[in-house]
Design a protein around this motif. Structure first.
Motif, PDB file in Angstrom:
ATOM      1  N   ALA A   1      -1.849   1.310  -0.891  1.00 45.81           N
ATOM      2  CA  ALA A   1      -2.589   1.746  -2.085  1.00 45.81           C
ATOM      3  C   ALA A   1      -1.817   1.426  -3.351  1.00 45.81           C
ATOM      4  O   ALA A   1      -2.390   1.005  -4.366  1.00 45.81           O
ATOM      5  CB  ALA A   1      -2.900   3.252  -1.985  1.00 45.81           C
ATOM      6  N   CYS A   2      -0.525   1.623  -3.319  1.00 47.63           N
ATOM      7  CA  CYS A   2       0.290   1.302  -4.510  1.00 47.63           C
ATOM      8  C   CYS A   2       0.242  -0.197  -4.816  1.00 47.63           C
ATOM      9  O   CYS A   2       0.155  -0.608  -5.985  1.00 47.63           O
ATOM     10  CB  CYS A   2       1.729   1.771  -4.275  1.00 47.63           C
ATOM     11  SG  CYS A   2       1.901   3.559  -4.194  1.00 47.63           S
ATOM     12  N   ILE A   3       0.309  -0.990  -3.770  1.00 49.96           N
ATOM     13  CA  ILE A   3       0.256  -2.444  -3.999  1.00 49.96           C
ATOM     14  C   ILE A   3      -1.082  -2.848  -4.613  1.00 49.96           C
ATOM     15  O   ILE A   3      -1.156  -3.671  -5.529  1.00 49.96           O
ATOM     16  CB  ILE A   3       0.500  -3.169  -2.682  1.00 49.96           C
ATOM     17  CG1 ILE A   3       1.937  -2.903  -2.190  1.00 49.96           C
ATOM     18  CG2 ILE A   3       0.256  -4.679  -2.831  1.00 49.96           C
ATOM     19  CD1 ILE A   3       2.226  -3.492  -0.812  1.00 49.96           C
ATOM     20  N   PHE A   4      -2.174  -2.217  -4.166  1.00 50.55           N
ATOM     21  CA  PHE A   4      -3.503  -2.533  -4.695  1.00 50.55           C
ATOM     22  C   PHE A   4      -3.617  -2.163  -6.160  1.00 50.55           C
ATOM     23  O   PHE A   4      -4.146  -2.914  -6.988  1.00 50.55           O
ATOM     24  CB  PHE A   4      -4.554  -1.809  -3.843  1.00 50.55           C
ATOM     25  CG  PHE A   4      -5.951  -2.008  -4.343  1.00 50.55           C
ATOM     26  CD1 PHE A   4      -6.621  -3.213  -4.123  1.00 50.55           C
ATOM     27  CD2 PHE A   4      -6.608  -1.002  -5.041  1.00 50.55           C
ATOM     28  CE1 PHE A   4      -7.901  -3.384  -4.575  1.00 50.55           C
ATOM     29  CE2 PHE A   4      -7.875  -1.186  -5.505  1.00 50.55           C
ATOM     30  CZ  PHE A   4      -8.548  -2.395  -5.279  1.00 50.55           C
ATOM     31  N   VAL A   5      -3.126  -0.974  -6.541  1.00 52.17           N
ATOM     32  CA  VAL A   5      -3.179  -0.538  -7.939  1.00 52.17           C
ATOM     33  C   VAL A   5      -2.357  -1.473  -8.812  1.00 52.17           C
ATOM     34  O   VAL A   5      -2.742  -1.829  -9.927  1.00 52.17           O
ATOM     35  CB  VAL A   5      -2.688   0.915  -8.062  1.00 52.17           C
ATOM     36  CG1 VAL A   5      -2.538   1.312  -9.523  1.00 52.17           C
ATOM     37  CG2 VAL A   5      -3.644   1.849  -7.344  1.00 52.17           C
ATOM     38  N   LEU A   6      -1.213  -1.897  -8.312  1.00 55.60           N
ATOM     39  CA  LEU A   6      -0.369  -2.803  -9.093  1.00 55.60           C
ATOM     40  C   LEU A   6      -1.075  -4.136  -9.339  1.00 55.60           C
ATOM     41  O   LEU A   6      -1.029  -4.696 -10.447  1.00 55.60           O
ATOM     42  CB  LEU A   6       0.946  -3.009  -8.349  1.00 55.60           C
ATOM     43  CG  LEU A   6       1.976  -3.906  -9.060  1.00 55.60           C
ATOM     44  CD1 LEU A   6       2.376  -3.305 -10.408  1.00 55.60           C
ATOM     45  CD2 LEU A   6       3.227  -4.079  -8.190  1.00 55.60           C
TER      46      LEU A   6
END
Length: 774
Positions: A595-600
């Motif tokens: 999820a963090c990678i997607f938001v970034l």
């Protein structure tokens, strides 16, 4: 009795005339009655013209019967008296004799009193047929200039009368018409020449009338005539002669080789083969430039172009041409040489020719690492005409579609405008066009072949085999792969590659590399005991370098998989182990990381979008307002201050135009470095070379715009010219007005038409007859 009678009948006797008989006495036979019969004597037959039996007492008891040829139709007999009469006109030429039979019978009993007697009636001939020429009229030919007595033709007349009786069929020949040219032999009918040296060129046809007369030509004979049409055949007795002593011809200098200049004719009064001619150029300054041949009729001489013509080199030629008969008659060689000579003057017409290059083609070798702007070749062309017009150069874009080259329009200097790559394009075949300034239709072209020389600018790399395998049962020192390299470069001495393991893999415990010194290398195992459970894939970096200067090298990674093999080394399975998550990493933690990678990623995309929206590239957006550079002058009468809108010095010094970067347009991206520094600049001598510098600068800017991928889809053309140049009004500007202290006269404004009428009224001299202006 049995008697034989011979009756000779005269021709054309009238019907029912008594027949004069000539009685030929035959043998005397005894009749049944015991009487001797006797024939009629000549005197008695002529007197009585009858047949008579000795038993005839004159009492009418005897009846005479006539049978045989013509009996009843041609001849008839009086059965009481025995008189024989002809009842048809007789013609010896139809039937010469008749065989008849006569018999005396008792009129009451019809019993024959004597045996039947046979006699012949011969028709005596008279001259009733004229001689005839059965094959007339006749056609005959005899050579002209024949000698007297030369036989022409033999005629034969046929007479139907009896040749054995009198002179009825004796024919004599004579000529009625055709003297004194011809004669005929009276006995044989041979027609001969009777006049010497008859010339066909003077008279060709003669009509001769020949008569044939029977009775030996005596008075009263019958005659027949025929006509002979005699033609004099030609012999070569006349020499040829040109109708002109001098022929004037012309041909444009652009005529190709083989073009017809003109034709000449040596006329010959003879005909046929005797008039056939052969022409040749025997002298003159054009014998190497022109050729002559005979036309298909073998009468005319056709002059053709043998070599290319050039008005500027030689405007005219002179030819001495000879025409001679090809068929000569030895009997008439004494009449002189059967040939004639004439002079042909050929004028070369000047034609506006296209420019000519100093070479038919150019060949250039250029290394592929040549810098942009490198001078490739300078081509040279000139106008071959006397006017020697200025020539301008350009490149046929179909021969250089990718625009690798540029040519300076005035000097013909060919330069590179893009980096060359031999591995991409090894040859460039460029077509250079040269055009006359005063006549743009005159264009010449030349081919420039540019060979791109190889430079060692590509590193070698592994070819094909980027993946190999090793069997689990492999032992140390076993060959698992032979690798080869490929290099796009082509050095003159051939490729030579050097292989080694990359520095980081020099101490690799699993594999080693052996350079075979033949552009191949072996990958060998260093150990045994391979197992897919321990490791399934090994990555082996291989360093490869070539032997040329500058040395090029690269590192390629070879992937080696551990596989299960059979006893013979055949691969059975190379499946890698399934990837499993570490036991310490839970599923929730993994989801949080994703999820963090997607938001970034979403934030990065948003920032890039905002940045692109804020700064648009010049003229690359379809919605951008594309416009031209418009310079507006609102202050009327600014004089010298008008020049502040544009620095004209930049046009005369294109080399320094790019150093003043302080004032740049805000609506344009920074310009790339101008190609004008690559354009050879002519030395400025006085003020005459400025125009060419401006022209070269504008062309360089135009090429720069062509190479710009973001340039608008139209050309931006700015024309800088001297005000008033080429106009009868000259300059109306105040520039350079201080050079003259004289007052200006504006009388010429009256001649400029209605558009300048107001100025003429304001500044011109008023005419005396015109009313006052105010």
């Amino acid at each position: 009795m049995h008697c034989s009678f011979l009756l000779c009948m005269m021709l054309n006797l009238p019907n029912l005339l008594a027949i004069q008989t000539i009685l030929l006495l035959g043998p005397v036979n005894k009749t049944k009655a015991g009487y001797r019969g006797r024939g009629l004597n000549d005197r008695e037959s002529k007197a009585h013209n009858r047949l008579h039996s000795d038993m005839d007492k004159g009492d009418g008891s005897i009846k005479y019967i006539l049978t045989g040829e013509g009996a009843g139709t041609t001849f008839t007999i009086d059965d009481s008296t025995g008189d024989i009469h002809a009842i048809q006109r007789l013609d010896r030429e139809v039937k010469a004799q008749y065989i008849l039979r006569a018999q005396a019978r008792n009129r009451l009993t019809d019993r024959p009193l004597e045996p039947e007697s046979e006699f012949i009636v011969k028709i005596q001939d008279i001259n009733d047929n004229e001689p005839r020429f059965l094959d007339g009229p006749y056609q005959a030919t005899v050579p002209e200039m024949s000698k007297i007595g030369t036989s022409v033709i033999q005629l034969t007349a046929t007479d139907a009368d009896d040749p054995t009786y009198g002179n009825s069929a004796r024919v004599v020949y004579s000529i009625l018409e055709g003297q004194p040219y011809f004669s005929v032999d009276a006995k044989t009918g041979v027609v001969r020449v009777s006049l010497a040296d008859m010339d066909r060129e003077t008279r060709e046809n003669y009509t001769v009338v020949i008569q044939a007369k029977d009775m030996g030509g005596q008075l009263g004979g019958l005659a027949g005539t025929t006509t002979i049409n005699i033609t004099l055949s030609d012999i070569n007795d006349n020499p040829p002669m040109f109708d002109q002593r001098l022929y004037q011809m012309s041909i444009p200098e652009s005529a190709p080789v083989g073009s017809v200049v003109g034709r000449i004719w040596a006329k010959d009064r003879d005909i046929g083969v005797n008039a056939e001619m052969k022409y040749s150029i025997i002298d003159g300054d054009g014998r190497d430039t022109f050729d002559i041949s005979t036309d298909p009729t073998n009468l005319f001489g056709i002059i053709t172009v043998k070599k290319p013509l050039n008005f500027e080199n030689k405007p005219s030629y002179t030819l001495k041409v000879e025409g001679a008969n090809t068929h000569l008659d030895p009997a008439f060689r004494h009449r002189g040489p059967f040939k004639d000579v004439t002079i042909v003057h050929v004028s070369i017409e000047d034609v506006d020719e296209p420019p000519q290059f100093d070479l038919p083609a150019y060949y250039v070798e250029l290394p592929e690492d040549a810098e942009i702007g490198t001078m490739v070749k300078t081509v040279s062309a000139r106008d071959p005409d006397a006017a020697n017009n200025t020539v301008r150069y350009s490149i046929d874009r179909s021969s250089d579609p990718d625009k690798y080259f540029y040519i300076e329009i005035t000097s013909g200097s060919l330069m590179t405008v893009r980096s060359l790559d031999r591995e991409e394009v090894g040859w460039h075949n460029i077509t250079i066009l040269a055009m006359e300034m005063n006549n743009p239709t005159q264009i010449a072209s030349v081919s420039v072949a540019v060979r791109v020389l190889d430079v060692n600018d590509n590193p070698p790399s592994l070819m094909h085999y980027l993946e190999a395998y090793v069997c689990e049962n492999a032992k140390a020192g076993q060959l698992i792969q032979t690798v080869t390299a490929v290099d796009p470069d082509e050095p003159l001495g051939g490729q030579h590659f050097y292989y080694s393991l990359a520095p980081e893999a020099v101490n690799n415990p699993n594999f080693t590399l052996k350079d075979n010194q033949d552009n191949t290398a072996w990958i060998l195992t260093r150990r045994g005991g391979w197992s897919q459970q321990d490791q399934t894939v090994f990555y082996l970096p291989i360093f490869i370098s070539d032997g040329e200067q500058p040395v090029q090298s690269s590192t390629s990674t070879l992937t080696i998989r551990v596989c299960s093999c059979d006893q013979e080394g055949n691969v059975m399975s190379c499946n890698a182990e399934a990837y499993s998550l570490p036991a310490s990493l839970s599923r929730g933690a993994l989801i949080a990381i994703l999820a963090c990678i997607f938001v970034l990623l979403v934030m990065i995309l948003l920032m890039l979008s905002l940045r692109t929206h804020r700064k648009k590239p010049y003229l690359c957006d379809e919605e951008e307002n594309v416009h031209e550079n418009i310079v507006r002058y609102d202050d009327e009468g600014g004089g010298e201050e008008d020049t502040e809108a544009f620095d004209i010095a930049a046009m005369w010094n294109p080399r320094e135009a790019h150093h003043h970067l302080g004032k740049m347009r805000q609506d344009m991206l920074p310009e790339i470095e101008s190609l004008s520094r690559y354009v050879p600049q002519a030395c400025v001598m006085g003020g005459g070379s400025g125009d060419s510098n401006v022209h070269g600068y504008v062309l360089a800017k135009l090429l720069e715009a062509d190479m710009d991928p973001c340039a608008p889809p139209y050309d931006s053309l700015q024309t800088y010219a001297y005000e008033g140049e080429g106009s009868v009004a000259e300059s109306l500007s105040s520039l350079q007005s201080g050079t003259s202290n004289t007052d200006h006269e504006y009388d010429y404004l009256n001649d400029w038409g209605p558009r300048f009428k107001k100025l003429a009224e304001m500044y011109g001299v008023l005419e005396t007859n015109s009313p006052p202006l105010w």
